[in-house]
Motif scaffolding. Structure first.
Motif, PDB file in Angstrom:
ATOM      1  N   SER A 213      54.306  26.661  45.173  1.00 28.00           N
ATOM      2  CA  SER A 213      55.322  26.597  46.231  1.00 28.00           C
ATOM      3  C   SER A 213      55.468  27.936  46.939  1.00 28.00           C
ATOM      4  CB  SER A 213      56.673  26.178  45.634  1.00 28.00           C
ATOM      5  OG  SER A 213      57.698  26.449  46.549  1.00 28.00           O
ATOM      6  N   GLU A 214      55.103  27.921  48.231  1.00 27.64           N
ATOM      7  CA  GLU A 214      55.229  29.142  49.038  1.00 27.64           C
ATOM      8  C   GLU A 214      56.662  29.679  49.021  1.00 27.64           C
ATOM      9  OE1 GLU A 214      52.583  28.216  52.552  1.00 27.64           O
ATOM     10  OE2 GLU A 214      54.133  29.536  53.440  1.00 27.64           O
ATOM     11  N   LYS A 215      57.618  28.769  49.150  1.00 29.64           N
ATOM     12  CA  LYS A 215      59.026  29.187  49.261  1.00 29.64           C
ATOM     13  C   LYS A 215      59.525  29.826  47.964  1.00 29.64           C
ATOM     14  CE  LYS A 215      59.890  27.720  53.418  1.00 29.64           C
ATOM     15  NZ  LYS A 215      59.957  28.730  54.469  1.00 29.64           N
ATOM     16  N   MET A 216      59.154  29.241  46.824  1.00 30.95           N
ATOM     17  CA  MET A 216      59.558  29.832  45.548  1.00 30.95           C
ATOM     18  C   MET A 216      58.897  31.207  45.401  1.00 30.95           C
ATOM     19  SD  MET A 216      61.672  27.748  43.931  1.00 30.95           S
ATOM     20  CE  MET A 216      61.662  27.642  42.159  1.00 30.95           C
ATOM     21  N   LEU A 217      57.625  31.299  45.809  1.00 29.52           N
ATOM     22  CA  LEU A 217      56.920  32.585  45.702  1.00 29.52           C
ATOM     23  C   LEU A 217      57.527  33.640  46.635  1.00 29.52           C
ATOM     24  CD1 LEU A 217      53.206  31.408  45.333  1.00 29.52           C
ATOM     25  CD2 LEU A 217      54.617  32.512  43.589  1.00 29.52           C
ATOM     26  N   GLU A 218      58.042  33.210  47.774  1.00 32.10           N
ATOM     27  CA  GLU A 218      58.693  34.176  48.684  1.00 32.10           C
ATOM     28  C   GLU A 218      59.885  34.840  48.001  1.00 32.10           C
ATOM     29  OE1 GLU A 218      57.693  31.903  52.835  1.00 32.10           O
ATOM     30  OE2 GLU A 218      59.808  32.326  52.411  1.00 32.10           O
ATOM     31  N   VAL A 219      60.649  34.018  47.263  1.00 34.76           N
ATOM     32  CA  VAL A 219      61.802  34.586  46.545  1.00 34.76           C
ATOM     33  C   VAL A 219      61.300  35.549  45.456  1.00 34.76           C
ATOM     34  CG1 VAL A 219      63.849  34.076  45.161  1.00 34.76           C
ATOM     35  CG2 VAL A 219      63.192  32.515  46.996  1.00 34.76           C
ATOM     36  N   ALA A 220      60.252  35.125  44.732  1.00 39.92           N
ATOM     37  CA  ALA A 220      59.696  35.989  43.676  1.00 39.92           C
ATOM     38  C   ALA A 220      59.215  37.310  44.271  1.00 39.92           C
ATOM     39  CB  ALA A 220      58.549  35.263  42.964  1.00 39.92           C
TER      40      ALA A 220
ATOM     41  N   SER B 104      59.533  50.056  42.660  1.00 39.94           N
ATOM     42  CA  SER B 104      59.352  51.377  42.061  1.00 39.94           C
ATOM     43  C   SER B 104      59.184  51.274  40.544  1.00 39.94           C
ATOM     44  CB  SER B 104      60.558  52.248  42.386  1.00 39.94           C
ATOM     45  OG  SER B 104      61.714  51.566  41.989  1.00 39.94           O
ATOM     46  N   ARG B 105      59.761  50.231  39.948  1.00 41.18           N
ATOM     47  CA  ARG B 105      59.725  50.135  38.476  1.00 41.18           C
ATOM     48  C   ARG B 105      58.593  49.238  37.970  1.00 41.18           C
ATOM     49  NH1 ARG B 105      64.010  47.330  37.054  1.00 41.18           N
ATOM     50  NH2 ARG B 105      64.718  46.986  39.160  1.00 41.18           N
ATOM     51  N   ILE B 106      58.267  48.189  38.715  1.00 38.61           N
ATOM     52  CA  ILE B 106      57.304  47.204  38.184  1.00 38.61           C
ATOM     53  C   ILE B 106      56.019  47.219  39.012  1.00 38.61           C
ATOM     54  CG2 ILE B 106      56.946  44.764  37.638  1.00 38.61           C
ATOM     55  CD1 ILE B 106      59.948  44.503  37.303  1.00 38.61           C
ATOM     56  N   GLN B 107      54.980  47.780  38.425  1.00 34.44           N
ATOM     57  CA  GLN B 107      53.686  47.896  39.131  1.00 34.44           C
ATOM     58  C   GLN B 107      52.672  46.889  38.593  1.00 34.44           C
ATOM     59  OE1 GLN B 107      53.292  50.171  41.531  1.00 34.44           O
ATOM     60  NE2 GLN B 107      55.172  51.330  41.201  1.00 34.44           N
ATOM     61  N   ASN B 108      52.982  46.295  37.457  1.00 36.90           N
ATOM     62  CA  ASN B 108      51.981  45.508  36.735  1.00 36.90           C
ATOM     63  C   ASN B 108      52.203  44.002  36.870  1.00 36.90           C
ATOM     64  OD1 ASN B 108      54.385  46.010  35.369  1.00 36.90           O
ATOM     65  ND2 ASN B 108      53.494  45.587  33.367  1.00 36.90           N
ATOM     66  N   LEU B 109      52.755  43.598  38.018  1.00 35.36           N
ATOM     67  CA  LEU B 109      53.047  42.177  38.233  1.00 35.36           C
ATOM     68  C   LEU B 109      52.555  41.755  39.610  1.00 35.36           C
ATOM     69  CD1 LEU B 109      54.497  39.479  37.624  1.00 35.36           C
ATOM     70  CD2 LEU B 109      56.641  40.556  38.318  1.00 35.36           C
ATOM     71  N   LYS B 110      51.841  40.599  39.615  1.00 38.81           N
ATOM     72  CA  LYS B 110      51.383  40.027  40.899  1.00 38.81           C
ATOM     73  C   LYS B 110      51.771  38.568  40.931  1.00 38.81           C
ATOM     74  CE  LYS B 110      47.061  42.475  41.716  1.00 38.81           C
ATOM     75  NZ  LYS B 110      46.283  42.699  40.512  1.00 38.81           N
ATOM     76  N   PHE B 111      52.092  38.082  42.109  1.00 36.63           N
ATOM     77  CA  PHE B 111      52.330  36.653  42.266  1.00 36.63           C
ATOM     78  C   PHE B 111      51.214  36.059  43.109  1.00 36.63           C
ATOM     79  CE2 PHE B 111      56.654  38.180  41.350  1.00 36.63           C
ATOM     80  CZ  PHE B 111      56.941  37.345  40.282  1.00 36.63           C
TER      81      PHE B 111
ATOM     82  N   THR C 122      50.597  41.261  34.441  1.00 42.59           N
ATOM     83  CA  THR C 122      51.055  39.869  34.519  1.00 42.59           C
ATOM     84  C   THR C 122      50.768  39.241  35.875  1.00 42.59           C
ATOM     85  OG1 THR C 122      52.843  40.431  32.996  1.00 42.59           O
ATOM     86  CG2 THR C 122      53.112  38.402  34.257  1.00 42.59           C
ATOM     87  N   ILE C 123      50.352  37.973  35.813  1.00 35.58           N
ATOM     88  CA  ILE C 123      50.220  37.178  37.039  1.00 35.58           C
ATOM     89  C   ILE C 123      51.208  36.021  36.947  1.00 35.58           C
ATOM     90  CG2 ILE C 123      48.718  35.663  38.403  1.00 35.58           C
ATOM     91  CD1 ILE C 123      46.351  37.333  37.423  1.00 35.58           C
ATOM     92  N   GLY C 124      51.999  35.832  37.989  1.00 39.26           N
ATOM     93  CA  GLY C 124      52.854  34.648  38.110  1.00 39.26           C
ATOM     94  C   GLY C 124      52.224  33.728  39.134  1.00 39.26           C
ATOM     95  N   LEU C 125      51.976  32.487  38.742  1.00 42.77           N
ATOM     96  CA  LEU C 125      51.293  31.536  39.642  1.00 42.77           C
ATOM     97  C   LEU C 125      52.188  30.329  39.907  1.00 42.77           C
ATOM     98  CD1 LEU C 125      47.638  30.440  39.664  1.00 42.77           C
ATOM     99  CD2 LEU C 125      49.366  28.663  39.262  1.00 42.77           C
ATOM    100  N   ASP C 126      52.227  29.929  41.161  1.00 44.93           N
ATOM    101  CA  ASP C 126      53.028  28.754  41.537  1.00 44.93           C
ATOM    102  C   ASP C 126      52.402  28.169  42.803  1.00 44.93           C
ATOM    103  OD1 ASP C 126      56.229  27.951  40.800  1.00 44.93           O
ATOM    104  OD2 ASP C 126      55.437  27.158  42.687  1.00 44.93           O
TER     105      ASP C 126
ATOM    106  N   CYS D 160      55.608  29.694  38.002  1.00 45.19           N
ATOM    107  CA  CYS D 160      56.509  30.846  37.801  1.00 45.19           C
ATOM    108  C   CYS D 160      57.770  30.766  38.639  1.00 45.19           C
ATOM    109  CB  CYS D 160      55.769  32.142  38.100  1.00 45.19           C
ATOM    110  SG  CYS D 160      55.311  32.293  39.837  1.00 45.19           S
ATOM    111  N   GLY D 161      57.755  29.967  39.708  1.00 50.04           N
ATOM    112  CA  GLY D 161      58.955  29.850  40.539  1.00 50.04           C
ATOM    113  C   GLY D 161      59.377  31.201  41.069  1.00 50.04           C
ATOM    114  N   THR D 162      60.630  31.537  40.875  1.00 48.21           N
ATOM    115  CA  THR D 162      61.158  32.806  41.391  1.00 48.21           C
ATOM    116  C   THR D 162      60.855  33.975  40.445  1.00 48.21           C
ATOM    117  OG1 THR D 162      63.280  32.317  40.392  1.00 48.21           O
ATOM    118  CG2 THR D 162      62.997  31.656  42.676  1.00 48.21           C
ATOM    119  N   GLY D 163      60.194  33.690  39.329  1.00 42.02           N
ATOM    120  CA  GLY D 163      59.558  34.762  38.559  1.00 42.02           C
ATOM    121  C   GLY D 163      60.237  35.265  37.295  1.00 42.02           C
ATOM    122  N   ASP D 164      61.299  34.621  36.827  1.00 43.48           N
ATOM    123  CA  ASP D 164      62.029  35.165  35.659  1.00 43.48           C
ATOM    124  C   ASP D 164      61.117  35.546  34.491  1.00 43.48           C
ATOM    125  OD1 ASP D 164      64.463  34.893  36.872  1.00 43.48           O
ATOM    126  OD2 ASP D 164      65.097  33.120  35.729  1.00 43.48           O
TER     127      ASP D 164
END
Ligand SMILES: C[S@@+](CC[C@H](N)C(=O)[O-])C[C@H]1O[C@@H](n2cnc3c(N)ncnc32)[C@H](O)[C@@H]1O
Length: 241
Positions: free
Chosen positions: A85-92, A101-108, A79-83, A63-67
């Motif tokens: 790379s710790e650094k890419m996930l930090e940006v995500a 406040s808007r997106i509650q249904n996403l986890k990385f 939704t689950i975003g999986l990657d 998923c990288g930075t999560g687009d």
């Protein structure tokens, strides 16, 4: 950096992880510059093909930075975003924090796309954007996508393609070998990371082979959506019911 790292195989994972750690902070900016913003349109097409609705479960690999993960979540899927790379996930994560406040249904989460920590038949849609080409084995990555998709689940792969027209292919490869690393150098201080795109593409058989593999895995409704004469492509298939 020796080209041997780009050949499919176990040695690739560590190098790919270092590479994305080094460009994570500038990754989104460079995506916009390198593709003139078109990656947003291609990713939107991925989420349309994933056809998720509220209550669906979606997984975005590499998923990288999560687009793509953000877009699936915005369409209502858990939704689950999986990657890996710790650094890419930090940006995500920081993007997610900003839109909390808007997106509650996403986890990385951190994980290996070739050894997914999910049971068979878990997700309504499984997507990957510019990830398959980076794996030690794209075939095992695709097989994992199919394994964790529910029967009827959509599998969508966005990746650099190989244009069928030899003339266009030569121009496109020249662009990947010259202008893309140059922009990488100017805006990210790292030409090699962007030269990697062409190197990895040389070892990746692209849309035609992915289509064949999807058929071999018995997926239904298999289709290829080409952009710019096949320079970019989406492979789509559905796990049989
Ligand atoms: C080119 S980026 C794509 C990011 C995002 N999907 C996008 O389209 O902008 C490729 C990503 O794949 C991740 N990756 C590569 N190999 C992986 C693996 N075996 N398991 C999980 N992630 C991996 C890298 O860390 C990187 O974030």
């Amino acid at each position: 950096m020796s080209n041997v790292f780009y050949a499919p195989g176990k040695q690739r994972a560590a190098k790919v992880s270092d590479l994305f750690a080094s460009i994570a902070r500038r990754y989104d900016l460079l995506n916009d510059l390198q593709s003139f913003g078109f990656h947003r349109i291609w990713k939107r097409r991925v989420t349309e093909l994933a056809r998720v609705k509220s209550g669906d479960l979606a997984l975005d690999l590499c998923c990288g930075t999560g687009d793509i993960a953000f877009a699936l979540a915005q369409r209502g899927a858990e939704t689950i975003g999986l990657d890996f790379s710790e650094k890419m996930l930090e940006v995500a994560q920081s993007r997610l924090q900003k839109s909390k406040s808007r997106i509650q249904n996403l986890k990385f989460m951190q994980g290996d796309a070739q050894q997914l920590p999910f049971p068979d038949n878990s997700f309504d849609a499984v997507t990957v954007g510019y990830g398959l080409r980076n794996l030690s084995s794209w075939e095992s990555g695709l097989a994992e996508m199919v394994r964790v998709a529910k029967p009827g689940g959509r599998i969508v792969v966005l990746e650099f393609g190989k244009p069928a027209n030899p003339f266009w292919r030569r121009i496109y490869f020249a662009h990947l070998s010259c202008s893309v690393p140059l922009v990488g150098l100017l805006f990210c201080g790292n030409a090699q990371a962007y030269a990697y795109i062409l190197e990895s593409l040389k070892h990746y058989p692209a849309q035609t082979a992915v289509e064949e593999k999807m058929r071999a895995l018995q997926l239904s409704n298999v289709q290829v959506v080409n952009f710019f004469g096949g320079a970019m492509a989406i492979n789509f298939g559905q796990k049989p019911l």
